[in-house]
Design a protein around this motif. Structure first.
Motif, PDB file in Angstrom:
ATOM      1  N   ASN A  60       0.852  -1.191   0.000  1.00  0.00           N
ATOM      2  CA  ASN A  60       0.000   0.000   0.000  1.00  0.00           C
ATOM      3  C   ASN A  60       0.880   1.231   0.000  1.00  0.00           C
ATOM      4  O   ASN A  60       1.822   1.319   0.778  1.00  0.00           O
ATOM      5  CB  ASN A  60      -0.901   0.015   1.239  1.00  0.00           C
ATOM      6  CG  ASN A  60      -1.871  -1.139   1.195  1.00  0.00           C
ATOM      7  OD1 ASN A  60      -2.343  -1.518   0.127  1.00  0.00           O
ATOM      8  ND2 ASN A  60      -2.141  -1.732   2.357  1.00  0.00           N
ATOM      9  N   VAL A  61       0.571   2.134  -0.865  1.00  0.00           N
ATOM     10  CA  VAL A  61       1.408   3.326  -1.029  1.00  0.00           C
ATOM     11  C   VAL A  61       0.558   4.568  -0.791  1.00  0.00           C
ATOM     12  O   VAL A  61      -0.592   4.628  -1.227  1.00  0.00           O
ATOM     13  CB  VAL A  61       1.966   3.373  -2.480  1.00  0.00           C
ATOM     14  CG1 VAL A  61       2.753   4.652  -2.725  1.00  0.00           C
ATOM     15  CG2 VAL A  61       2.826   2.151  -2.771  1.00  0.00           C
ATOM     16  N   THR A  62       1.118   5.531  -0.081  1.00  0.00           N
ATOM     17  CA  THR A  62       0.458   6.836   0.035  1.00  0.00           C
ATOM     18  C   THR A  62       1.450   7.908  -0.370  1.00  0.00           C
ATOM     19  O   THR A  62       2.594   7.902   0.096  1.00  0.00           O
ATOM     20  CB  THR A  62      -0.011   7.103   1.492  1.00  0.00           C
ATOM     21  OG1 THR A  62      -0.864   6.028   1.874  1.00  0.00           O
ATOM     22  CG2 THR A  62      -0.763   8.409   1.609  1.00  0.00           C
ATOM     23  N   VAL A  63       1.029   8.774  -1.237  1.00  0.00           N
ATOM     24  CA  VAL A  63       1.897   9.887  -1.640  1.00  0.00           C
ATOM     25  C   VAL A  63       1.102  11.182  -1.524  1.00  0.00           C
ATOM     26  O   VAL A  63      -0.128  11.172  -1.536  1.00  0.00           O
ATOM     27  CB  VAL A  63       2.398   9.724  -3.096  1.00  0.00           C
ATOM     28  CG1 VAL A  63       3.391   8.586  -3.231  1.00  0.00           C
ATOM     29  CG2 VAL A  63       1.248   9.530  -4.072  1.00  0.00           C
ATOM     30  N   THR A  64       1.815  12.290  -1.385  1.00  0.00           N
ATOM     31  CA  THR A  64       1.136  13.585  -1.384  1.00  0.00           C
ATOM     32  C   THR A  64       1.607  14.376  -2.598  1.00  0.00           C
ATOM     33  O   THR A  64       2.725  14.193  -3.074  1.00  0.00           O
ATOM     34  CB  THR A  64       1.449  14.389  -0.102  1.00  0.00           C
ATOM     35  OG1 THR A  64       2.871  14.545  -0.037  1.00  0.00           O
ATOM     36  CG2 THR A  64       0.961  13.709   1.136  1.00  0.00           C
ATOM     37  N   VAL A  65       0.749  15.219  -3.077  1.00  0.00           N
ATOM     38  CA  VAL A  65       1.080  16.020  -4.265  1.00  0.00           C
ATOM     39  C   VAL A  65       1.452  17.431  -3.803  1.00  0.00           C
ATOM     40  O   VAL A  65       0.665  18.082  -3.103  1.00  0.00           O
ATOM     41  CB  VAL A  65      -0.119  16.062  -5.242  1.00  0.00           C
ATOM     42  CG1 VAL A  65       0.222  16.907  -6.464  1.00  0.00           C
ATOM     43  CG2 VAL A  65      -0.510  14.644  -5.665  1.00  0.00           C
ATOM     44  N   ASP A  66       2.637  17.873  -4.177  1.00  0.00           N
ATOM     45  CA  ASP A  66       3.041  19.238  -3.818  1.00  0.00           C
ATOM     46  C   ASP A  66       2.027  20.207  -4.426  1.00  0.00           C
ATOM     47  O   ASP A  66       1.725  20.131  -5.622  1.00  0.00           O
ATOM     48  CB  ASP A  66       4.442  19.526  -4.379  1.00  0.00           C
ATOM     49  CG  ASP A  66       4.972  20.856  -3.871  1.00  0.00           C
ATOM     50  OD1 ASP A  66       5.861  20.837  -3.010  1.00  0.00           O
ATOM     51  OD2 ASP A  66       4.471  21.922  -4.330  1.00  0.00           O
ATOM     52  N   PRO A  67       1.488  21.129  -3.606  1.00  0.00           N
ATOM     53  CA  PRO A  67       0.409  21.992  -4.120  1.00  0.00           C
ATOM     54  C   PRO A  67       0.825  22.822  -5.337  1.00  0.00           C
ATOM     55  O   PRO A  67      -0.020  23.196  -6.143  1.00  0.00           O
ATOM     56  CB  PRO A  67       0.070  22.888  -2.924  1.00  0.00           C
ATOM     57  CG  PRO A  67       1.157  22.703  -1.930  1.00  0.00           C
ATOM     58  CD  PRO A  67       1.770  21.366  -2.187  1.00  0.00           C
ATOM     59  N   ARG A  68       2.146  23.080  -5.500  1.00  0.00           N
ATOM     60  CA  ARG A  68       2.569  23.855  -6.675  1.00  0.00           C
ATOM     61  C   ARG A  68       2.272  23.104  -7.969  1.00  0.00           C
ATOM     62  O   ARG A  68       2.132  23.708  -9.025  1.00  0.00           O
ATOM     63  CB  ARG A  68       4.069  24.173  -6.585  1.00  0.00           C
ATOM     64  CG  ARG A  68       4.374  25.275  -5.584  1.00  0.00           C
ATOM     65  CD  ARG A  68       5.844  25.354  -5.261  1.00  0.00           C
ATOM     66  NE  ARG A  68       6.254  24.256  -4.387  1.00  0.00           N
ATOM     67  CZ  ARG A  68       7.440  24.182  -3.782  1.00  0.00           C
ATOM     68  NH1 ARG A  68       8.327  25.143  -3.976  1.00  0.00           N
ATOM     69  NH2 ARG A  68       7.736  23.169  -3.000  1.00  0.00           N
ATOM     70  N   LEU A  69       2.203  21.773  -7.852  1.00  0.00           N
ATOM     71  CA  LEU A  69       1.933  20.981  -9.058  1.00  0.00           C
ATOM     72  C   LEU A  69       0.444  20.951  -9.405  1.00  0.00           C
ATOM     73  O   LEU A  69       0.043  20.369 -10.403  1.00  0.00           O
ATOM     74  CB  LEU A  69       2.474  19.558  -8.871  1.00  0.00           C
ATOM     75  CG  LEU A  69       4.001  19.514  -8.703  1.00  0.00           C
ATOM     76  CD1 LEU A  69       4.461  18.135  -8.254  1.00  0.00           C
ATOM     77  CD2 LEU A  69       4.698  19.914 -10.007  1.00  0.00           C
ATOM     78  N   LEU A  70      -0.351  21.598  -8.551  1.00  0.00           N
ATOM     79  CA  LEU A  70      -1.787  21.700  -8.833  1.00  0.00           C
ATOM     80  C   LEU A  70      -2.173  23.128  -9.177  1.00  0.00           C
ATOM     81  O   LEU A  70      -3.339  23.447  -9.371  1.00  0.00           O
ATOM     82  CB  LEU A  70      -2.577  21.255  -7.592  1.00  0.00           C
ATOM     83  CG  LEU A  70      -2.355  19.805  -7.154  1.00  0.00           C
ATOM     84  CD1 LEU A  70      -2.848  19.590  -5.727  1.00  0.00           C
ATOM     85  CD2 LEU A  70      -3.051  18.856  -8.122  1.00  0.00           C
ATOM     86  N   ALA A  71      -1.162  23.995  -9.205  1.00  0.00           N
ATOM     87  CA  ALA A  71      -1.435  25.433  -9.291  1.00  0.00           C
ATOM     88  C   ALA A  71      -0.843  26.057 -10.541  1.00  0.00           C
ATOM     89  O   ALA A  71      -0.022  25.452 -11.230  1.00  0.00           O
ATOM     90  CB  ALA A  71      -0.856  26.122  -8.052  1.00  0.00           C
ATOM     91  N   MET A  72      -1.284  27.275 -10.814  1.00  0.00           N
ATOM     92  CA  MET A  72      -0.634  28.103 -11.834  1.00  0.00           C
ATOM     93  C   MET A  72       0.065  29.236 -11.081  1.00  0.00           C
ATOM     94  O   MET A  72      -0.512  29.859 -10.191  1.00  0.00           O
ATOM     95  CB  MET A  72      -1.666  28.685 -12.801  1.00  0.00           C
ATOM     96  CG  MET A  72      -2.311  27.661 -13.712  1.00  0.00           C
ATOM     97  SD  MET A  72      -1.161  26.890 -14.885  1.00  0.00           S
ATOM     98  CE  MET A  72      -0.974  28.187 -16.103  1.00  0.00           C
TER      99      MET A  72
END
Ligand code: BGC
Length: 747
Positions: free
Chosen positions: A691-703
């Motif tokens: 089982n893997v959990t990762v988080t996404v850096d918010p800059r990669l969701l933003a402009m």
């Protein structure tokens, strides 16, 4: 007076700089309060600065080449290490050590010349990025950093993270690929590893040094926000993870201004926005002024005599004396050097006298592990009912063709060149002067295969004559063609085709024997017109010191390949933003513009935006086993996007998977349809799952918003895609993100 033998040895050691003039323990109780280790780096810096004369401060901001340059009438400082990249005078009376600098990202490099320093070479940076395993990046960095320390160097000019925007760039092999997250994470881990030896690593080349053609003369323009979301984001991630003591500014101009006197890049982005506390050193020959450079953020001029003048010697003294550069700024310049030396432990742990007392065997294995994890299996077809790889045990006649595979493996050229222990496997290849020679490491894939296939007759053909090679192939059970593309600093490749008629060689061999495996040793992507005619292809990049062993282990199946492409392999060059490398047809001294109109749509982002089908997509890589994903979930807590899933090894062999999480907005408009948001390498036995959990850096969701320096996430629905590559989505979920505004550092 009669000295005891022991005392005279100590005296010599002092004179050679092997022992600091005052040790940390002595100093804490003495008149050198800056040596108290319980004080912060900032406090220690201020204490020692107070004691320094103007000349002592000035000495810290000028570096020399560590190699004689007779064409410039230059002899290296006697205190420098021979055939090294650089040297800076310290202030021994205050316990500030000299600074000894060595290139670079794949190991302790040596400038060319009569007595090269022989050290362990990691595979190319591209290979390390292809492991998608930050632990491998760290261990490699720790290994080369330890060789640097033993070799008497306290600064390693590593940490190259220029984005692969131009696939023909001759230095791509030194860098971390085309994606800001992958490149930043991998190079950041390497910097951390280097600095775990209490020496400094650089981060370079700051910024937009994405091609070698005209590197001293070109001027890059790019939309500011797009730059923050691409090249600068890769540097920002690497900076945050690695905390490098120094940053090297680049040769090229950006928005009309040289990288090493760019107020925007150095003072604004690096120091103010990101809060960098260490020092900015120029690339060798990249300083062009005194007052603008000093006031706009350059802290140290490197590599005299490569610049037109010694701008940071007498001219800087004069500028400080007459006030054009303030005393406070000079204190800041010298103070930044000191801060990094204190923070990284260089002051408290002086490097020993240079030696080659290194466990090369152990270090070779660290390099080998990196090579084995970064090799990418690109194709593995069934021929007469069986996949070609791993090689069948019962093979009787194996033909090995090309690339001096009977004796060694290739490396990339230029300042990062590490010379092999025991000398080059083939002499006299490549240019006679920089960036030559072309160096083959003496690790023979053929010999390593012979050990594993003792009952087979293994024959070698140089591959210079396609007909002769085809004849040998026709007489063999299986043929392995080794094809190569040598790339090097200061020159870009003219195109993405394999040089020296190797495409014709492979085509004629494949025609003679359907059981043909191609092993590539290249700086980056190449075209493969023969792809459908061969059974298997392994991209081995430049595999480093033990590369032959690593290749044999992957081919034989002792190692299950788990590398994945950190770059897109185009199907044709007309899919790229530029038909040819900008300025590559200009005269050497001509100035020109490079407009990165594609903005942040670099690599796979450009391909997806334009709907181009690549030869091999970013993230691609086969294995000798199979993996399956399930239970993909995405949730948002405190604005943070967390993604969890399960990976199962569904095949019969142990192996490592690279699970890739891409994010794609449903309505928000990004530079491209999707971005890599997170990844995780997982090692699994047959049948095992994790089982893997990762988080996404918010800059990669933003402009990024230039006007107020924020990262803005648009409210709405996003798709979270779990994939084997950009082109192989496996499963996806939707998630709703609230609107969010983050500061320049994504906080
Ligand atoms: C390269 C740098 C290198 C320096 C010192 C320059 O030509 O661009 O990456 O660190 O030389 O050798």
């Amino acid at each position: 007076m009669k000295f005891s033998k022991k005392l005279s040895v100590i005296a010599i050691a002092y004179a050679l700089g092997a022992i600091p003039f005052v040790t940390a323990q002595d100093a804490s109780s003495s008149a050198q309060p800056w040596m108290k280790t319980d004080l912060s780096a900032a406090e220690r810096t201020q204490l020692v600065l107070k004691e320094m004369t103007l000349d002592e401060k000035l000495s810290l901001v000028v570096g020399y080449f560590g190699t004689d340059a007779p064409w410039k009438n230059f002899t290296r400082p006697v205190e420098s290490h021979p055939q090294s990249a650089g040297f800076v005078y310290g202030v021994p009376r205050l316990g500030i050590p000299h600074i000894w600098q060595a290139d670079a990202g794949v190991g302790v490099a040596s400038q060319g010349g009569p007595n090269v320093r022989e050290r362990t070479a990691l595979p190319s940076g591209m290979n390390t990025a292809a492991t998608w395993n930050p632990q491998v990046g760290f261990e490699g960095g720790a290994m080369i950093g330890s060789e640097a320390r033993t070799s008497g160097f306290n600064v390693l000019l590593a940490g190259g993270v220029n984005l692969v925007r131009e696939p023909r760039n001759g230095r791509n092999f030194e860098y971390g690929g085309e994606d800001p997250l992958l490149a930043g994470v991998m190079v950041g881990a390497q910097i951390k590893g280097v600095q775990s030896n209490k020496i400094v690593s650089t981060l370079k080349h700051f910024a937009y040094n994405d091609q070698e053609s005209g590197r001293f003369h070109l001027n890059v323009t790019i939309d500011e926000a797009a730059g923050r979301m691409s090249d600068l984001l890769a540097l920002q991630f690497a900076y945050e993870i690695g905390n490098p003591g120094s940053v090297m500014c680049s040769y090229n101009r950006v928005y009309g201004v040289y990288g090493c006197e760019s107020e925007y890049l150095l003072n604004e982005v690096l120091k103010k926005d990101w809060g960098f506390k260490g020092w900015v050193m120029s690339d060798w020959g990249a300083t062009h002024s005194t007052i603008p450079a000093a006031n706009n953020g350059l802290d140290q001029q490197s590599g005299l005599p490569f610049d037109h003048a010694a701008y940071f010697k007498e001219p800087l003294k004069e500028a400080v004396t007459n006030g054009w550069v303030t005393q406070a700024r000079l204190d800041d310049m010298a103070g930044r050097v000191l801060h990094a030396l204190f923070e990284q432990g260089v002051m408290d742990n002086p490097v020993p006298q240079a030696s080659n007392n290194i466990d090369f065997k152990k270090h070779g294995l660290i390099s080998q592990k990196d090579a084995e994890e970064g090799m990418v299996l690109l194709r593995n077809e069934k021929v007469n009912g069986a996949t070609l790889l791993p090689l069948a045990k019962e093979l009787k006649k194996i033909a090995i063709i090309g690339s001096h595979a009977n004796v060694g493996v290739l490396s990339g050229g230029g300042s990062s060149q590490v010379y092999p222990i025991g000398g080059m496997a083939v002499k006299g290849l490549g240019p006679k002067v920089f960036p030559g020679p072309m160096v083959y490491y003496p690790s023979s894939p053929m010999k390593a295969l012979a050990v594993r296939y003792p009952n087979a007759r293994i024959s070698f053909d140089e591959g210079t004559n396609p007909q002769a090679a085809a004849k040998l192939a026709a007489e063999s059970d299986l043929t392995i063609v080794f094809a190569n593309q040598w790339t090097a600093e200061s020159v870009d490749v003219p195109n993405l085709s394999l040089p020296d008629n190797q495409d014709a060689l492979i085509a004629s061999v494949a025609k003679a024997n359907a059981k043909t495996v191609v092993v590539l040793q290249t700086g980056g992507a190449v075209l493969m017109p023969w792809l459908n005619d061969v059974g298997a292809v392994v991209e081995a990049w430049y595999p480093g010191t033990n590369g032959g062993e690593a290749i044999a282990r992957v081919l034989s199946g002792e190692v299950n390949p788990s590398g994945h492409l950190p770059i897109t392999f185009p199907a044709a060059e007309n899919q790229l933003p530029r038909a040819i490398v900008d300025g590559s047809l200009k005269k050497p001294e001509e100035r020109f513009e490079v407009n990165y109109f594609e903005g942040a749509a670099v690599g796979y982002k450009w391909f997806e935006l334009k709907n181009h089908q690549p030869l091999f997509p970013f993230g691609f890589g086969l294995s000798y086993t199979d993996f399956a994903y399930s239970d993909l979930k995405a949730d948002v807590k405190n604005g943070q996007l967390n993604v969890s899933f399960s990976v199962k090894n569904t095949g019969a062999l142990a192996g490592k998977d690279v699970a890739q999480v891409y994010v794609a907005p449903k309505s928000a408009k990004w530079e491209a349809p999707k971005r890599l948001g997170a990844f995780q390498k997982v090692d699994l036995k047959p049948g095992e799952s994790s089982n893997v959990t990762v988080t996404v850096d918010p800059r990669l969701l933003a402009m990024y918003q230039s006007k107020d320096k924020t990262w803005k996430i648009a409210k709405g629905e996003y798709e979270v895609i779990l994939a084997k590559s950009t082109a192989e989505p496996q499963t996806s979920v939707k998630v709703k993100l609230p609107a969010r505004k983050l500061d320049v550092n994504g906080k």
